[in-house]
Design a protein around this motif. Structure first.
Motif, PDB file in Angstrom:
ATOM      1  N   SER A  80      -6.309 -13.928   8.995  1.00 32.27           N
ATOM      2  CA  SER A  80      -6.734 -13.188   7.804  1.00 32.27           C
ATOM      3  C   SER A  80      -6.043 -13.775   6.585  1.00 32.27           C
ATOM      4  CB  SER A  80      -6.376 -11.699   7.918  1.00 32.27           C
ATOM      5  OG  SER A  80      -7.072 -11.095   8.972  1.00 32.27           O
ATOM      6  N   ARG A  81      -6.676 -13.603   5.437  1.00 32.95           N
ATOM      7  CA  ARG A  81      -6.103 -14.056   4.168  1.00 32.95           C
ATOM      8  C   ARG A  81      -6.127 -12.896   3.186  1.00 32.95           C
ATOM      9  NH1 ARG A  81      -6.043 -19.799   3.697  1.00 32.95           N
ATOM     10  NH2 ARG A  81      -7.160 -20.831   5.403  1.00 32.95           N
ATOM     11  N   PHE A  82      -4.973 -12.601   2.604  1.00 32.29           N
ATOM     12  CA  PHE A  82      -4.879 -11.550   1.606  1.00 32.29           C
ATOM     13  C   PHE A  82      -4.311 -12.149   0.321  1.00 32.29           C
ATOM     14  CE2 PHE A  82      -5.932  -8.942   4.935  1.00 32.29           C
ATOM     15  CZ  PHE A  82      -4.950  -8.786   5.911  1.00 32.29           C
ATOM     16  N   HIS A  83      -4.878 -11.772  -0.796  1.00 29.47           N
ATOM     17  CA  HIS A  83      -4.340 -12.241  -2.067  1.00 29.47           C
ATOM     18  C   HIS A  83      -4.677 -11.232  -3.145  1.00 29.47           C
ATOM     19  CE1 HIS A  83      -8.322 -13.501  -3.593  1.00 29.47           C
ATOM     20  NE2 HIS A  83      -8.545 -13.912  -2.360  1.00 29.47           N
ATOM     21  N   ALA A  84      -3.907 -11.311  -4.228  1.00 21.74           N
ATOM     22  CA  ALA A  84      -4.113 -10.383  -5.331  1.00 21.74           C
ATOM     23  C   ALA A  84      -5.415 -10.705  -6.054  1.00 21.74           C
ATOM     24  CB  ALA A  84      -2.936 -10.468  -6.304  1.00 21.74           C
ATOM     25  N   ASP A  85      -5.904  -9.719  -6.792  1.00 19.09           N
ATOM     26  CA  ASP A  85      -7.102  -9.891  -7.602  1.00 19.09           C
ATOM     27  C   ASP A  85      -6.871 -11.016  -8.603  1.00 19.09           C
ATOM     28  OD1 ASP A  85      -9.196  -9.725  -9.420  1.00 19.09           O
ATOM     29  OD2 ASP A  85      -9.299  -7.536  -9.311  1.00 19.09           O
ATOM     30  N   PRO A  86      -7.723 -12.045  -8.601  1.00 19.49           N
ATOM     31  CA  PRO A  86      -7.507 -13.160  -9.540  1.00 19.49           C
ATOM     32  C   PRO A  86      -7.544 -12.732 -10.997  1.00 19.49           C
ATOM     33  CG  PRO A  86      -9.668 -13.304  -8.487  1.00 19.49           C
ATOM     34  CD  PRO A  86      -8.909 -12.246  -7.756  1.00 19.49           C
ATOM     35  N   GLY A  90      -0.701 -11.474  -9.669  1.00 17.23           N
ATOM     36  CA  GLY A  90       0.487 -10.810  -9.144  1.00 17.23           C
ATOM     37  C   GLY A  90       0.704 -11.195  -7.708  1.00 17.23           C
ATOM     38  N   ARG A  91       1.672 -10.576  -7.087  1.00 12.14           N
ATOM     39  CA  ARG A  91       2.024 -10.930  -5.716  1.00 12.14           C
ATOM     40  C   ARG A  91       1.638  -9.794  -4.784  1.00 12.14           C
ATOM     41  NH1 ARG A  91       5.801  -7.970  -7.562  1.00 12.14           N
ATOM     42  NH2 ARG A  91       6.571  -6.442  -6.097  1.00 12.14           N
ATOM     43  N   ILE A  92       1.759 -10.059  -3.479  1.00  9.28           N
ATOM     44  CA  ILE A  92       1.552  -9.043  -2.455  1.00  9.28           C
ATOM     45  C   ILE A  92       2.811  -8.989  -1.592  1.00  9.28           C
ATOM     46  CG2 ILE A  92       0.176  -8.298  -0.488  1.00  9.28           C
ATOM     47  CD1 ILE A  92      -2.186  -9.732  -1.623  1.00  9.28           C
ATOM     48  N   ASP A 106       0.147  -4.512  -3.281  1.00  9.68           N
ATOM     49  CA  ASP A 106       0.096  -5.455  -4.394  1.00  9.68           C
ATOM     50  C   ASP A 106       1.004  -4.987  -5.524  1.00  9.68           C
ATOM     51  OD1 ASP A 106      -1.225  -3.411  -5.692  1.00  9.68           O
ATOM     52  OD2 ASP A 106      -3.160  -4.421  -5.797  1.00  9.68           O
ATOM     53  N   HIS A 107       0.980  -5.721  -6.635  1.00 10.77           N
ATOM     54  CA  HIS A 107       1.892  -5.439  -7.746  1.00 10.77           C
ATOM     55  C   HIS A 107       1.564  -4.136  -8.453  1.00 10.77           C
ATOM     56  CE1 HIS A 107      -1.632  -7.295  -9.495  1.00 10.77           C
ATOM     57  NE2 HIS A 107      -1.252  -6.935 -10.692  1.00 10.77           N
ATOM     58  N   LEU A 121      -8.093  -3.021   9.284  1.00 10.63           N
ATOM     59  CA  LEU A 121      -7.406  -2.774   8.020  1.00 10.63           C
ATOM     60  C   LEU A 121      -7.661  -1.336   7.594  1.00 10.63           C
ATOM     61  CD1 LEU A 121      -7.265  -5.169   5.004  1.00 10.63           C
ATOM     62  CD2 LEU A 121      -7.883  -2.788   4.633  1.00 10.63           C
ATOM     63  N   ASP A 122      -6.580  -0.594   7.283  1.00 11.02           N
ATOM     64  CA  ASP A 122      -6.685   0.800   6.854  1.00 11.02           C
ATOM     65  C   ASP A 122      -6.069   0.959   5.473  1.00 11.02           C
ATOM     66  OD1 ASP A 122      -7.873   1.773   9.257  1.00 11.02           O
ATOM     67  OD2 ASP A 122      -5.902   1.729  10.219  1.00 11.02           O
ATOM     68  N   ILE A 123      -6.836   1.525   4.548  1.00 11.89           N
ATOM     69  CA  ILE A 123      -6.341   1.775   3.205  1.00 11.89           C
ATOM     70  C   ILE A 123      -5.383   2.957   3.229  1.00 11.89           C
ATOM     71  CG2 ILE A 123      -6.975   2.326   0.832  1.00 11.89           C
ATOM     72  CD1 ILE A 123      -7.874  -0.425   1.773  1.00 11.89           C
ATOM     73  N   MET A 124      -4.256   2.830   2.528  1.00 11.73           N
ATOM     74  CA  MET A 124      -3.242   3.881   2.474  1.00 11.73           C
ATOM     75  C   MET A 124      -3.177   4.454   1.056  1.00 11.73           C
ATOM     76  SD  MET A 124      -2.174   3.816   5.578  1.00 11.73           S
ATOM     77  CE  MET A 124      -0.555   4.551   5.752  1.00 11.73           C
ATOM     78  N   PRO A 125      -2.607   5.650   0.884  1.00  7.24           N
ATOM     79  CA  PRO A 125      -2.441   6.204  -0.466  1.00  7.24           C
ATOM     80  C   PRO A 125      -1.510   5.329  -1.302  1.00  7.24           C
ATOM     81  CG  PRO A 125      -1.258   7.517   1.172  1.00  7.24           C
ATOM     82  CD  PRO A 125      -2.116   6.563   1.930  1.00  7.24           C
ATOM     83  N   CYS A 126      -1.744   5.311  -2.602  1.00  2.00           N
ATOM     84  CA  CYS A 126      -0.960   4.460  -3.505  1.00  2.00           C
ATOM     85  C   CYS A 126       0.459   4.994  -3.691  1.00  2.00           C
ATOM     86  CB  CYS A 126      -1.643   4.367  -4.865  1.00  2.00           C
ATOM     87  SG  CYS A 126      -3.173   3.419  -4.853  1.00  2.00           S
TER      88      CYS A 126
END
Length: 401
Positions: A80-86, A90-92, A106-107, A121-126
């Protein structure tokens, strides 16, 4: 876990971890290419005995490791590849989570949990507040997790700023710089229902004491560990030039343990089979052990082993470029990862950098000698297994979990 040069990279549970502790009997040397050249492989193990109170220098370990040759490896293809919104550079950050999972944020403090085995992949609360240089500790509590009638706090991921900012004149008890992701039943009105939710924590007292801030200097958490005090898990942090504090993970109350700091740098790992904590020493970042089970206000914990260096006689052109990392593989086995820049002469007389990551398998086992039985000294045998080396002009490995 992508290998793009633009993004943070992570190595998790690769087969090479197992290779560090493979059959160490003598074998015929072989060669493995790393995409650019090849290296000779030598399979063997060496060992050294540590004793508490001993003045044993490192020369035995250095002599044993002097002829150690490293096998060059190629990392497997990323799953898998994860990266911040271009559009939002920012970083992850990545934190160890439950059941061999990892949590990424993310940042902007937007997290998700990734299960590499299930490819899920499960989305978590911010988070309440994004973290700039976070550190984390996961505290499991499966008994509460699996009891849906229990409204207590279940497993918890504690996330905190490594270098917190001063919080003078703060009118609230809690701080956005210290948070806990708790698995719990958020309300008694919804029985048999549990979920993950972020909760703010009170900061350690020094964060709101201006005497610890001098000019632009901000005290940094230099080391941290998970302890058990009277049966309850506590998070222990040491802060440069300030002291050591413990957080009760049940009551969320901080206690100052002493004005001293732990003799380690970074995360400290507990080995229950040996009943000692292991980490890199605060000065030279060599592997060592200490007993943190009975800390008091007046005495700093002392190392019970002579610090030991697993890599010696490295090429002069290898320059260590960032903090080493220690991964606890269980049963007294560790992966020690060190990071280097290798300087190569350029065609125009300049210098080109090649990134080098060295993974070394180290095993800790109790050692009993008849002459010392009953002496009260802690004795450990450190077994040095294989070292694997990854070279690249393009890849930067930032974390090994």
């Amino acid at each position: 876990m992508g290998l793009s040069r633009r993004f943070q990279n992570l190595v998790v549970d690769t087969p090479h971890m197992a290779q560090l502790f493979g059959n160490t009997a003598a074998r015929t040397p072989s060669t493995i290419g790393d995409g650019s050249d090849s290296a000779q492989v030598q399979h063997h193990s060496t060992s050294q005995t540590w004793a508490a109170g001993s003045s044993n220098p490192k020369k035995n370990a250095q002599a044993a490791a002097a002829d150690f040759k490293m096998e060059r490896i190629r990392l497997p293809r990323p799953i898998s590849r994860f990266h911040a919104d271009p559009n939002e550079p920012g970083r992850i950050d990545c934190f160890p989570f439950a059941d061999r999972k990892t949590m990424w944020a993310d940042h902007l403090g937007r997290p998700f949990v990734f299960d590499a085995e299930a490819r899920q992949l499960d989305i978590m609360p911010c988070l309440h507040n994004p973290k700039s240089m976070p550190l984390s500790l996961f505290v499991p509590n499966p008994d509460v997790d699996n009891d849906f009638c229990n409204c207590g706090l279940g497993s918890t991921l504690f996330v905190m700023e490594r270098i917190p900012k001063l919080e003078m004149n703060c009118t609230t008890r809690l701080s956005g710089q210290f948070e806990a992701l708790v698995y719990c039943n958020p309300t008694v009105r919804t029985p048999f229902s549990k979920l993950w939710e972020w909760r703010l924590l009170p900061p350690p007292p020094y964060v709101r004491e201006s005497k610890h801030w001098h000019g632009s200097t901000q005290p940094e958490i230099s080391s941290y560990a998970l302890l058990h005090v009277a049966g309850d898990p506590h998070i222990c942090i040491s802060v440069k030039s300030v002291g050591t504090y413990c957080l009760d993970t049940v009551t969320h109350a901080w206690t100052k343990v002493g004005n001293w700091t732990l003799p380690f740098h970074g995360k400290v790992e507990y080995v229950p089979e040996i009943k000692l904590w292991f980490g890199f020493t605060a000065d030279a970042q060599h592997l060592a052990a200490a007993d943190l089970s009975a800390m008091d206000m007046d005495s700093q914990p002392q190392l019970v082993t002579a610090p030991w260096k697993e890599l010696v006689n490295l090429p002069e052109e290898w320059k260590e470029c960032k903090e080493s990392q220690l991964v606890n593989l269980g049963s007294g086995r560790f992966c020690v990862t060190r990071f280097f820049h290798r300087l190569n002469g350029g065609d125009s007389g300049g210098q080109n950098h090649k990134n080098v990551a060295v993974f070394t398998g180290v095993e800790v086992v109790p050692c009993v000698h008849g002459a010392n039985e009953g002496s009260g000294k802690v004795q450990l045998q450190m077994i040095l297994h294989k070292s694997l080396c990854h070279n690249s002009n393009f890849t930067t490995i930032d974390a090994v979990l």
